[in-house]
Design an enzyme around this catalytic site. Sequence first.
Site, PDB file in Angstrom:
ATOM      1  CB  SER A 190      -0.865  -0.008   1.263  1.00 41.78           C
ATOM      2  OG  SER A 190      -1.412   1.264   1.499  1.00 41.78           O
TER       3      SER A 190
ATOM      4  CE1 TYR B 144      -4.164  -1.687   5.559  1.00 47.41           C
ATOM      5  CE2 TYR B 144      -3.113   0.362   4.883  1.00 47.41           C
ATOM      6  CZ  TYR B 144      -3.714  -0.842   4.562  1.00 47.41           C
ATOM      7  OH  TYR B 144      -3.854  -1.196   3.243  1.00 47.41           O
TER       8      TYR B 144
ATOM      9  CD  GLU C  57      -1.994   5.080   5.305  1.00 50.56           C
ATOM     10  OE1 GLU C  57      -2.089   5.630   6.413  1.00 50.56           O
ATOM     11  OE2 GLU C  57      -2.463   5.562   4.266  1.00 50.56           O
TER      12      GLU C  57
HETATM   13  P1  NAP Z   1     -11.568  -4.670   1.788  1.00 52.39           P
HETATM   14  O1  NAP Z   1     -12.686  -4.307   0.884  1.00 52.39           O
HETATM   15  O2  NAP Z   1     -11.534  -4.142   3.173  1.00 52.39           O
HETATM   16  O3  NAP Z   1     -11.500  -6.286   1.850  1.00 52.39           O
HETATM   17  C1  NAP Z   1     -10.726  -6.936   2.815  1.00 52.39           C
HETATM   18  C2  NAP Z   1     -10.933  -8.435   2.660  1.00 52.39           C
HETATM   19  O4  NAP Z   1     -10.116  -9.110   3.621  1.00 52.39           O
HETATM   20  C3  NAP Z   1     -12.367  -8.914   2.900  1.00 52.39           C
HETATM   21  O5  NAP Z   1     -12.697  -9.897   1.942  1.00 52.39           O
HETATM   22  C4  NAP Z   1     -12.273  -9.541   4.283  1.00 52.39           C
HETATM   23  O6  NAP Z   1     -13.219 -10.566   4.504  1.00 52.39           O
HETATM   24  C5  NAP Z   1     -10.883 -10.139   4.223  1.00 52.39           C
HETATM   25  N1  NAP Z   1     -10.327 -10.478   5.534  1.00 52.39           N
HETATM   26  C6  NAP Z   1     -10.133  -9.653   6.582  1.00 52.39           C
HETATM   27  N2  NAP Z   1      -9.608 -10.326   7.626  1.00 52.39           N
HETATM   28  C7  NAP Z   1      -9.460 -11.617   7.220  1.00 52.39           C
HETATM   29  C8  NAP Z   1      -8.971 -12.793   7.835  1.00 52.39           C
HETATM   30  N3  NAP Z   1      -8.534 -12.797   9.093  1.00 52.39           N
HETATM   31  N4  NAP Z   1      -8.956 -13.944   7.115  1.00 52.39           N
HETATM   32  C9  NAP Z   1      -9.408 -13.965   5.844  1.00 52.39           C
HETATM   33  N5  NAP Z   1      -9.904 -12.889   5.218  1.00 52.39           N
HETATM   34  C10 NAP Z   1      -9.925 -11.724   5.892  1.00 52.39           C
HETATM   35  O7  NAP Z   1     -10.170  -4.271   1.114  1.00 52.39           O
HETATM   36  P2  NAP Z   1      -9.837  -3.818  -0.401  1.00 52.39           P
HETATM   37  O8  NAP Z   1     -10.054  -2.352  -0.528  1.00 52.39           O
HETATM   38  O9  NAP Z   1     -10.478  -4.774  -1.320  1.00 52.39           O
HETATM   39  O10 NAP Z   1      -8.250  -4.005  -0.418  1.00 52.39           O
HETATM   40  C11 NAP Z   1      -7.671  -5.263  -0.769  1.00 52.39           C
HETATM   41  C12 NAP Z   1      -6.247  -5.307  -0.244  1.00 52.39           C
HETATM   42  O11 NAP Z   1      -5.482  -4.260  -0.838  1.00 52.39           O
HETATM   43  C13 NAP Z   1      -6.103  -5.114   1.253  1.00 52.39           C
HETATM   44  O12 NAP Z   1      -4.997  -5.883   1.675  1.00 52.39           O
HETATM   45  C14 NAP Z   1      -5.769  -3.637   1.405  1.00 52.39           C
HETATM   46  O13 NAP Z   1      -5.073  -3.402   2.600  1.00 52.39           O
HETATM   47  C15 NAP Z   1      -4.904  -3.436   0.174  1.00 52.39           C
HETATM   48  N6  NAP Z   1      -4.881  -2.095  -0.381  1.00 52.39           N
HETATM   49  C16 NAP Z   1      -6.058  -1.475  -0.693  1.00 52.39           C
HETATM   50  C17 NAP Z   1      -6.027  -0.222  -1.295  1.00 52.39           C
HETATM   51  C18 NAP Z   1      -7.313   0.480  -1.668  1.00 52.39           C
HETATM   52  O14 NAP Z   1      -7.244   1.693  -1.933  1.00 52.39           O
HETATM   53  N7  NAP Z   1      -8.431  -0.206  -1.758  1.00 52.39           N
HETATM   54  C19 NAP Z   1      -4.792   0.406  -1.557  1.00 52.39           C
HETATM   55  C20 NAP Z   1      -3.614  -0.279  -1.245  1.00 52.39           C
HETATM   56  C21 NAP Z   1      -3.668  -1.540  -0.664  1.00 52.39           C
HETATM   57  P3  NAP Z   1     -14.688 -10.280   5.145  1.00 52.39           P
HETATM   58  O15 NAP Z   1     -15.566  -9.917   3.981  1.00 52.39           O
HETATM   59  O16 NAP Z   1     -15.011 -11.592   5.765  1.00 52.39           O
HETATM   60  O17 NAP Z   1     -14.539  -9.151   6.123  1.00 52.39           O
HETATM   61  O1  G4F Z   2     -10.606   6.769   2.640  1.00 50.49           O
HETATM   62  P1  G4F Z   2      -9.602   6.682   3.742  1.00 50.49           P
HETATM   63  O2  G4F Z   2     -10.078   6.065   5.005  1.00 50.49           O
HETATM   64  O3  G4F Z   2      -8.365   5.919   3.121  1.00 50.49           O
HETATM   65  P2  G4F Z   2      -6.820   5.838   3.535  1.00 50.49           P
HETATM   66  O4  G4F Z   2      -6.605   6.104   4.968  1.00 50.49           O
HETATM   67  O5  G4F Z   2      -6.057   6.666   2.565  1.00 50.49           O
HETATM   68  O6  G4F Z   2      -6.511   4.289   3.302  1.00 50.49           O
HETATM   69  C1  G4F Z   2      -6.955   3.619   2.118  1.00 50.49           C
HETATM   70  O7  G4F Z   2      -5.945   3.737   1.138  1.00 50.49           O
HETATM   71  C2  G4F Z   2      -4.710   3.065   1.461  1.00 50.49           C
HETATM   72  C3  G4F Z   2      -3.753   3.311   0.286  1.00 50.49           C
HETATM   73  O8  G4F Z   2      -3.037   4.489   0.507  1.00 50.49           O
HETATM   74  C4  G4F Z   2      -5.009   1.604   1.638  1.00 50.49           C
HETATM   75  F1  G4F Z   2      -3.847   0.935   1.862  1.00 50.49           F
HETATM   76  C5  G4F Z   2      -5.978   1.419   2.801  1.00 50.49           C
HETATM   77  O9  G4F Z   2      -6.294   0.035   2.925  1.00 50.49           O
HETATM   78  C6  G4F Z   2      -7.256   2.170   2.472  1.00 50.49           C
HETATM   79  O10 G4F Z   2      -7.867   1.537   1.370  1.00 50.49           O
HETATM   80  O11 G4F Z   2      -9.042   8.137   4.087  1.00 50.49           O
HETATM   81  C7  G4F Z   2      -8.509   8.981   3.089  1.00 50.49           C
HETATM   82  C8  G4F Z   2      -8.250  10.366   3.688  1.00 50.49           C
HETATM   83  C9  G4F Z   2      -7.478  10.334   5.016  1.00 50.49           C
HETATM   84  O12 G4F Z   2      -6.491  11.331   4.990  1.00 50.49           O
HETATM   85  C10 G4F Z   2      -8.520  10.679   6.058  1.00 50.49           C
HETATM   86  O13 G4F Z   2      -8.001  11.374   7.205  1.00 50.49           O
HETATM   87  O14 G4F Z   2      -9.511  10.971   3.981  1.00 50.49           O
HETATM   88  C11 G4F Z   2      -9.420  11.601   5.249  1.00 50.49           C
HETATM   89  N1  G4F Z   2     -10.763  11.732   5.824  1.00 50.49           N
HETATM   90  C12 G4F Z   2     -11.370  12.918   6.107  1.00 50.49           C
HETATM   91  N2  G4F Z   2     -12.580  12.692   6.654  1.00 50.49           N
HETATM   92  C13 G4F Z   2     -11.592  10.723   6.170  1.00 50.49           C
HETATM   93  C14 G4F Z   2     -12.735  11.321   6.689  1.00 50.49           C
HETATM   94  N3  G4F Z   2     -11.459   9.380   6.061  1.00 50.49           N
HETATM   95  C15 G4F Z   2     -12.488   8.619   6.481  1.00 50.49           C
HETATM   96  N4  G4F Z   2     -12.389   7.280   6.346  1.00 50.49           N
HETATM   97  N5  G4F Z   2     -13.639   9.167   7.026  1.00 50.49           N
HETATM   98  C16 G4F Z   2     -13.796  10.521   7.154  1.00 50.49           C
HETATM   99  O15 G4F Z   2     -14.821  10.996   7.637  1.00 50.49           O
END
Ligand code: NAP
Ligand code: G4F
Length: 325
Positions: A123, A147, A125
């Site tokens: 990520s 995280y 992050e």
């Molecule tokens: P998400 O929607 O939160 O999905 C997370 C998945 O992980 C769900 O299917 C959840 O299952 C499963 N999970 C959680 N704990 C588990 C456990 N103990 N054993 C097995 N499965 C488990 O996340 P996403 O946005 O699709 O992201 C996918 C991956 O990319 C994650 O690793 C995230 O950290 C990473 N990532 C995401 C972003 C982004 O912007 N979306 C960016 C960079 C990296 P349940 O449905 O059962 O809860």
């Molecule tokens: O949407 P966010 O919660 O995503 P964040 O923290 O960037 O993390 C996501 O992206 C990562 C990749 O860089 C992934 F690895 C991670 O798993 C996840 O998918 O927050 C985005 C920004 C933050 O700066 C937060 O402080 O939005 C700001 N924010 C402002 N108000 C808020 C809010 N975030 C959330 N969730 N809720 C608010 O009300």
Amino acid sequence: MPTAFITGVTGQDGSYLAELLLDKGYRVIGMVRRSSTVNFERIAHVQDRIEFVNADLLDEVSIIEALRETEPDEVYNLAAQSFVQTSFGQPVLTGETTALGVTRMLDAIRIVDPSIRFYQASSSEMFGKVAEVPQRESTPFHPRSPYGVAKVYGHWITVNYRESYGLHASSGILFNHESPRRGLEFVTRKISHAAAKIALGRADELRLGNLDAQRDWGFAGDYVDAMWRMLQQDSPDDYVVCTGESHSVREFVDLAFKRVNLDYDDYVVVDERFFRPAEVDLLIGDSTKAEDVLGWQRRTGFDALVADMVDADIALLEGKLRAIS
Ligand code: NAP
Ligand code: G4F
């Protein structure tokens, strides 16, 4: 027909990746953990084409058994405790799942079949308090949340198993990617859903935290293609995947409310509860390596992403969509 094994198949990315791999003719195995209710909303439309196997990232034996039973060629490790805010309240669980869970996956592969190719969902992050702008593969990490720290561990253990045991293990350093299937707690979906509710007269305010944070937001459907491309390379490696554009939360909220002909200033309330103990102020990536080596390109721009998310939430709330899929 190659076999792909997806952890996190019920999540946002897992659902798009499953679709992509099914379209390519893969046999797709979805690893799911036990829950008291079925949470297949995002994959309901392809559920009959996926084979499910029970295992949990917290339990290595269950992963070993699942790999033995299904014999995959490729493993995509998308499962994680992925919400940054929750990681401050549940840092140990986040470490167990998002950090040590990666070791359990890699170790299970090493034991069952070291020829399995592995993708780790790293990520942006991890860059946290950014050392340079834009961020690329060589940028040092400085995570700002439990995280982010857990993802740094997951990233380096992937590199370590590649170097120690010769695993074909790659890590995608993905910047934020969103969609109508994004979880409701993440800021983009929270905004699109609230804009739709307010437009339909079902809510009258939206409480947010830091409006000045800037993110490099892309579309999740574009990003899963990069994951697949990484595992088709002769050699494993690490790649940044992003749009190269950064926008503030304020810009996102402004555009989302404009989509429903409203002024966000009339509805948004800044609420301290949504601020984080430490913030990542600015993320903007450079995906030159992914473009040059993988031939990857993003297709969806920022304006289209915001519009699609708001439109999908309107349709969902009006009952025109049963689920977002
Ligand atoms: P998400 O929607 O939160 O999905 C997370 C998945 O992980 C769900 O299917 C959840 O299952 C499963 N999970 C959680 N704990 C588990 C456990 N103990 N054993 C097995 N499965 C488990 O996340 P996403 O946005 O699709 O992201 C996918 C991956 O990319 C994650 O690793 C995230 O950290 C990473 N990532 C995401 C972003 C982004 O912007 N979306 C960016 C960079 C990296 P349940 O449905 O059962 O809860
Ligand atoms: O949407 P966010 O919660 O995503 P964040 O923290 O960037 O993390 C996501 O992206 C990562 C990749 O860089 C992934 F690895 C991670 O798993 C996840 O998918 O927050 C985005 C920004 C933050 O700066 C937060 O402080 O939005 C700001 N924010 C402002 N108000 C808020 C809010 N975030 C959330 N969730 N809720 C608010 O009300």
